[in-house]
Every structure is written in C-alpha cells, then in structure tokens.
Design an enzyme around this catalytic site. Structure first.
Site, PDB file in Angstrom:
ATOM      1  N   ASP A   1       0.730   2.767 -17.642  1.00  0.00           N
ATOM      2  CA  ASP A   1       0.971   3.138 -19.043  1.00  0.00           C
ATOM      3  C   ASP A   1       0.426   4.511 -19.416  1.00  0.00           C
ATOM      4  OD1 ASP A   1       2.007   0.495 -19.351  1.00  0.00           O
ATOM      5  OD2 ASP A   1      -0.043  -0.204 -19.538  1.00  0.00           O
TER       6      ASP A   1
ATOM      7  N   GLY B   1       2.278   7.094 -19.618  1.00  0.00           N
ATOM      8  CA  GLY B   1       3.384   7.877 -20.185  1.00  0.00           C
ATOM      9  C   GLY B   1       4.185   8.561 -19.092  1.00  0.00           C
ATOM     10  N   LYS B   2       4.290   7.891 -17.952  1.00  0.00           N
ATOM     11  CA  LYS B   2       5.053   8.475 -16.831  1.00  0.00           C
ATOM     12  C   LYS B   2       6.521   8.658 -17.207  1.00  0.00           C
ATOM     13  CE  LYS B   2       3.738   5.130 -14.155  1.00  0.00           C
ATOM     14  NZ  LYS B   2       2.650   4.530 -14.914  1.00  0.00           N
ATOM     15  N   GLY B   3       7.051   7.687 -17.975  1.00  0.00           N
ATOM     16  CA  GLY B   3       8.471   7.727 -18.342  1.00  0.00           C
ATOM     17  C   GLY B   3       8.847   9.052 -18.986  1.00  0.00           C
TER      18      GLY B   3
ATOM     19  N   GLY C   1       7.270  -1.626 -17.654  1.00  0.00           N
ATOM     20  CA  GLY C   1       8.077  -1.400 -18.855  1.00  0.00           C
ATOM     21  C   GLY C   1       8.148   0.074 -19.196  1.00  0.00           C
ATOM     22  N   HIS C   2       9.337   0.590 -19.450  1.00  0.00           N
ATOM     23  CA  HIS C   2       9.408   1.953 -19.959  1.00  0.00           C
ATOM     24  C   HIS C   2      10.515   2.083 -20.988  1.00  0.00           C
ATOM     25  CE1 HIS C   2      11.096   1.749 -15.832  1.00  0.00           C
ATOM     26  NE2 HIS C   2      12.160   2.255 -16.401  1.00  0.00           N
TER      27      HIS C   2
ATOM     28  N   ARG D   1       5.887 -12.363   6.118  1.00  0.00           N
ATOM     29  CA  ARG D   1       7.130 -12.373   6.906  1.00  0.00           C
ATOM     30  C   ARG D   1       7.996 -13.592   6.619  1.00  0.00           C
ATOM     31  NH1 ARG D   1       3.559 -11.308  11.982  1.00  0.00           N
ATOM     32  NH2 ARG D   1       2.506 -12.894  10.773  1.00  0.00           N
TER      33      ARG D   1
ATOM     34  N   GLN E   1       3.179   1.710 -12.495  1.00  0.00           N
ATOM     35  CA  GLN E   1       1.753   1.356 -12.609  1.00  0.00           C
ATOM     36  C   GLN E   1       0.865   2.582 -12.349  1.00  0.00           C
ATOM     37  OE1 GLN E   1       3.685  -1.090 -10.422  1.00  0.00           O
ATOM     38  NE2 GLN E   1       4.284  -1.900 -12.390  1.00  0.00           N
TER      39      GLN E   1
ATOM     40  N   GLY F   1       4.081  -7.140 -24.873  1.00  0.00           N
ATOM     41  CA  GLY F   1       3.654  -7.013 -26.268  1.00  0.00           C
ATOM     42  C   GLY F   1       2.160  -7.236 -26.466  1.00  0.00           C
TER      43      GLY F   1
ATOM     44  N   ARG G   1      -3.349  -3.622 -25.745  1.00  0.00           N
ATOM     45  CA  ARG G   1      -4.033  -3.088 -24.569  1.00  0.00           C
ATOM     46  C   ARG G   1      -5.480  -2.788 -24.907  1.00  0.00           C
ATOM     47  NH1 ARG G   1       0.773   1.155 -23.755  1.00  0.00           N
ATOM     48  NH2 ARG G   1       2.305  -0.235 -22.846  1.00  0.00           N
TER      49      ARG G   1
ATOM     50  N   ASP H   1      -1.997  14.138 -28.863  1.00  0.00           N
ATOM     51  CA  ASP H   1      -1.861  13.992 -30.321  1.00  0.00           C
ATOM     52  C   ASP H   1      -2.559  12.737 -30.842  1.00  0.00           C
ATOM     53  OD1 ASP H   1       0.248  12.817 -28.675  1.00  0.00           O
ATOM     54  OD2 ASP H   1       1.017  11.995 -30.553  1.00  0.00           O
TER      55      ASP H   1
ATOM     56  N   GLY I   1       1.748  16.289 -23.077  1.00  0.00           N
ATOM     57  CA  GLY I   1       2.522  15.468 -24.011  1.00  0.00           C
ATOM     58  C   GLY I   1       1.820  15.459 -25.359  1.00  0.00           C
ATOM     59  N   VAL I   2       2.552  15.868 -26.412  1.00  0.00           N
ATOM     60  CA  VAL I   2       1.932  15.906 -27.746  1.00  0.00           C
ATOM     61  C   VAL I   2       2.676  15.004 -28.731  1.00  0.00           C
ATOM     62  CG1 VAL I   2       0.870  18.183 -27.444  1.00  0.00           C
ATOM     63  CG2 VAL I   2       3.215  18.046 -28.304  1.00  0.00           C
TER      64      VAL I   2
HETATM   65  P1  IMP Z   1       1.449  -7.786 -11.731  1.00  0.00           P
HETATM   66  O1  IMP Z   1       1.886  -6.414 -11.332  1.00  0.00           O
HETATM   67  O2  IMP Z   1       2.370  -8.441 -12.715  1.00  0.00           O
HETATM   68  O3  IMP Z   1       1.144  -8.647 -10.537  1.00  0.00           O
HETATM   69  O4  IMP Z   1       0.049  -7.635 -12.510  1.00  0.00           O
HETATM   70  C1  IMP Z   1      -1.135  -7.258 -11.852  1.00  0.00           C
HETATM   71  C2  IMP Z   1      -1.971  -6.325 -12.724  1.00  0.00           C
HETATM   72  O5  IMP Z   1      -1.289  -5.088 -12.903  1.00  0.00           O
HETATM   73  C3  IMP Z   1      -2.226  -6.855 -14.134  1.00  0.00           C
HETATM   74  O6  IMP Z   1      -3.513  -6.443 -14.532  1.00  0.00           O
HETATM   75  C4  IMP Z   1      -1.163  -6.179 -14.978  1.00  0.00           C
HETATM   76  O7  IMP Z   1      -1.552  -6.070 -16.317  1.00  0.00           O
HETATM   77  C5  IMP Z   1      -1.107  -4.831 -14.298  1.00  0.00           C
HETATM   78  N1  IMP Z   1       0.198  -4.172 -14.469  1.00  0.00           N
HETATM   79  C6  IMP Z   1       1.355  -4.473 -13.830  1.00  0.00           C
HETATM   80  N2  IMP Z   1       2.344  -3.650 -14.216  1.00  0.00           N
HETATM   81  C7  IMP Z   1       1.805  -2.801 -15.109  1.00  0.00           C
HETATM   82  C8  IMP Z   1       2.328  -1.673 -15.820  1.00  0.00           C
HETATM   83  O8  IMP Z   1       3.502  -1.284 -15.708  1.00  0.00           O
HETATM   84  N3  IMP Z   1       1.441  -1.047 -16.633  1.00  0.00           N
HETATM   85  C9  IMP Z   1       0.143  -1.425 -16.748  1.00  0.00           C
HETATM   86  N4  IMP Z   1      -0.381  -2.447 -16.090  1.00  0.00           N
HETATM   87  C10 IMP Z   1       0.440  -3.128 -15.270  1.00  0.00           C
END
Ligand code: IMP
Length: 454
Positions: free
Chosen positions: A12, A14-16, A39-40, A139, A225, A324, A327, A355, A438-439
C-alpha cells in the site's frame, strides 16, 4: 528494457500511481508475484477502476501479464475482465502457463488456518494466497497450463483434493462442500481452461517477455505488496507467501536477473507507514484493535497519538482496498527503508503521499532503533527482535497544505521547503535519487524528476 517497481515498506505504498505514471511509456506491464490480495485503484479518463488481479496497465491499452510467480484465481480474473468489458474496455491480459491456480479449497483453508493460528495469524486477505504457494512448494499445485489439459487437471485434483478434504475435516473439524469436491472442481476449472484457450490468454511468460524486449518494447515489472512482507526478507511469519522484492521480478517472470538488473529498480516509499495485518510496528501511532498486538480500543493509546493516527488515517484514506479494514499507521521507519534499499538495490525512489502529512506542526521519522541497548540502523533478522526495537525519532518541521495540483505542474522547487528537506533526508539515507514525488491521489498530482524509460 525493463523497469521494476517495488514496494519498500508493508504494501500500500501507492505503487499503482507510479505504475500509472511510468507505465504510460511501457508497452507491457507484468506482475511477478501475488494474486488477488493486491488491491489497486486506477483512474482513467475520469473513471475509477478497482482491480485486485488484472495488472493496472491493462486499463490503459497495455498488454497486462500475470507472470509465473503469480497465483491466479480464474474466477477473479474473469470477473475483472468482464467488468472492464462492460465498461467499454478491451483489456489484453496474458497469463503464464507456469502460474499456479488458486482453487476454492485454498480460500477455504486460508480462512480456517487463520482462525486456528490465533496470535500467529498474519491477518491475511483470505484469498487463498498462502495455501496456494504452499501447494506450489509442496509440488501438489495446479498450474494454469494444467487447466488446458483436462486429463492432467483430473489427475492433479484426484491426488490433492482428498488430502485437502482430510485436512479440513479431520484436522480442523470443519464441514466441507463443493470447494472440496473433485467432480465439481474438475468441471468448473476445465471450463476456465477452455475460456483461457479460446481467448488466447496463456503464454510462456519468460519467452513472451524476452521476445517483446528483443523487438524493442519497454516492459514494466510490477511488484505487489512490499519488501517487509516478503516471505524471505519480511517480518516472518506476518508476511505474504511470495517475493515482492526485486529478485522476484526475475524468478516470477522468467527473465534473467541481468535483464532485470540492466533496467531501473524503483522503490516506492509512502511518506509515513501503514500496515494491514498483525505483528510489531516500532513507529506505530495509536493502534487498531485486532491488528496491533495487545491493543484495546476501550483503553486506547496516548490521546495525542490517537489523534495523529486518526488524522493520518483519514487524510491518507488508510482503509484496505480489498478488505476495507482500517490500516495501522505510523511514522516513516527509516531502518526498514535501509533494509529495503539493500535487498532490492534501488536505483531510484518514488515518494508518495507527501500531501497527507501537510498541516502537521512536526513530522517525525524513526531514524534508528534502540535494540538491546545498542543503536542499530537496519532491521534485525527476526520479527521477535524487531518487536524489541524502540524507534529513535528524528523531528522535522512540518509543511503547510498548498495547492498540490499547482505544485505538480510547477515542479520540485514548488514543493514547500520543509517537505523538500524531509525528502532529501530520505534520499540521502537510502543513497538513491528521487525519481518522482506523489502529492495527491490523481496521476497528474505527481512531480516527476526522472523518467526511467528515457
Ligand atoms: P496474504 O497475502 O493474503 O496471505 O496476507 C499475508 C499478509 O500480507 C497479511 O498481513 C496481509 O495483510 C498482507 N497483505 C497481502 N496483500 C497485501 C497488499 O496488497 N497490501 C498490504 N498488505 C497486504
């Protein structure tokens, strides 16, 4: 050439937005790990698109590739593609035949195991990511290529499903349904295979990308991630089950490390810290019940800290895109960033959300840690050790809220001076130049200092 985008913190960052800005110059955008846990939100022509699996470049007429290092839930994949088509887009998405498939039992087991683990739970997104990577390493996984060959699919399912069923029923004492039924899975996933084949979506990823590079195309390798939730370099066991770090870009696409290394590796940094999930967080402000260890919302933390945390969370919209969930937030953790800079070999930085911190009197960072009586400057190797670290804070004067759209237009010098001091400190500590700042949430709200494709 390639440009690799890597999260330097906990996801999270802000890679998107950065993929969006730099991806414009790319012809192909490939993801190299993760699945629909990422999620992005992409804003294109004033329209907002929420995606969790399809690479964001696919919204902008780029070829979007899910590399062999990804785990792919075909249900999510087609839902996202269909939703984009309904809105008039024609996304060109390719999927590596070597990528592993997330099956319904993986999702079910992700939920079951998280419940069982209690304090050790990583707070996963429950998308079945971990169980799918487990089967890959064990495997006993099903790969995208297997969906195209019904007899192989059947054979794989006949071997693995009884084990999963026994695990759910006999070890965890849960009832199982369709998600653990061989015939149902076979029919459903064979059909997904037919659709993948009909639409010509499957590729031999490394060959596909190398051919595009040889033909002169620019490729963006998009990590999901972040470094601190990398399975090898992150805060194990509170991690995701793949390698978001830059090494994953080679392994997860089939391009050689020298090919990836000839291009830039850009570390995406959020100007503060945010985290979805459990485990320690030395620079955390306030807390979130169920995620911050030992935190009780009725008692709360220091009221001033809680106010700061709420301010940053609301200003930064720090609520999970996929789940949702609120954080956890904290000050920038510089030892975490030094660790990321080394593990990824950043050649440039994009620092986001500058910002969000505007308007605060003071902005702090965790400059170093006090660990068992010693000052250290990078993350220790175990998460228990990290939990014993106390952040030594460094204070910067705050900067005012200004018209950030205007700042983006005018360029670096229009950024308030105190914010520039903060940014230059980060760049110096990480020994990497700033490529972009990013601002604001829109892609125009980015101050671009360097374009890696030029
Ligand atoms: P999983 O990837 O669903 O197995 O979650 C493992 C850990 O990675 C958890 O702490 C999630 O909250 C975190 N996590 C997984 N995907 C994201 C992401 O896109 N952004 C932030 N944290 C993530």
């Amino acid at each position: 050439m390639t440009v690799t985008i890597v999260g330097s913190q906990l996801g999270d960052e802000g890679k998107g937005g950065v993929v969006d800005v730099y991806g414009d110059a790319a012809d192909v955008v490939a993801r190299y790990q993760g699945g629909d846990n990422a999620g992005h939100t992409v804003v294109h022509d004033g329209e907002k698109y929420k995606l969790s699996l399809v690479p964001s470049g696919a919204v902008r007429d780029k070829v979007g590739v899910l590399g062999n290092g990804c785990v792919v839930n075909p249900e999510t994949l087609f839902e996202e593609i269909d939703a984009l088509r309904e809105r008039g887009l024609e996304p060109d998405v390719r999927v590596a035949e070597r990528a592993h498939v997330i099956l319904p039992y993986h999702r079910a087991l992700d939920g079951i195991e998280e419940e069982e683990k209690a304090d050790l739970a990583a707070g996963t997104t429950k998308r079945g990511i971990g169980p799918t990577y487990e089967d890959k390493a064990g495997r006993r996984g099903v790969r995208i290529g297997d969906l195209l060959e019904p007899e192989v699919l059947r054979e794989r399912l006949e071997y693995v499903v009884p084990q999963k069923k026994a695990l759910a029923e006999e070890v965890f004492g849960k009832e199982t349904g369709e998600a653990f039924d061989i015939d149902h899975l076979y029919e459903t996933y064979r059909e997904y295979g037919e659709r993948l084949a009909e639409e010509g979506m499957t590729v031999d990823c490394g060959t596909f990308l190398q051919e595009r590079i040889d033909a002169g195309d620019d490729v963006m390798l998009e990590g999901a991630q972040g470094t601190s939730i990398d399975i090898d370099h992150g805060i194990y066991p509170y991690v995701t089950s793949s390698n978001p770090t830059a090494g994953g870009a080679a392994v997860g696409t089939g391009l050689g490390p020298t090919v990836v290394g000839r291009g830039d590796v850009i570390g995406i940094v959020k100007a503060y810290l945010s985290r979805v999930g459990t485990g320690p967080l030395p620079t955390e402000l306030g807390g979130v019940e169920g995620q911050t260890p030992g935190y009780d919302a009725d008692e709360g933390a220091d009221p001033e800290e809680e106010d700061l945390a709420t301010y940053i969370r609301d200003e930064g919209g720090e609520y999970g895109t996929v789940t949702g969930r609120p954080r956890r937030v904290g000050w920038l953790d510089v030892p975490m960033l030094r660790h990321a800079a080394r593990a990824n070999g950043f050649t440039g930085l994009a620092i986001n959300h500058v910002d969000v911190l505007a308007g605060l009197d003071e902005v702090k960072v965790g400059h170093s840690y006090e660990f068992d009586g010693e000052e250290i400057f990078t993350m220790p190797p175990t998460t228990e050790q990290w939990g014993r670290c106390e952040a030594t804070l460094k204070t910067f004067d705050g900067w005012p809220a200004v018209d950030w759209a205007e700042v983006a237009e005018e360029g670096y010098d229009a950024i308030p001076e105190n914010a520039r001091t903060y940014l230059e400190y980060v760049s110096e500590e990480l020994d990497a130049p700033i490529y972009a700042i990013g601002v604001g949430p829109g892609r125009e709200e980015t101050v671009v200092l360097e374009n890696p494709y030029e």
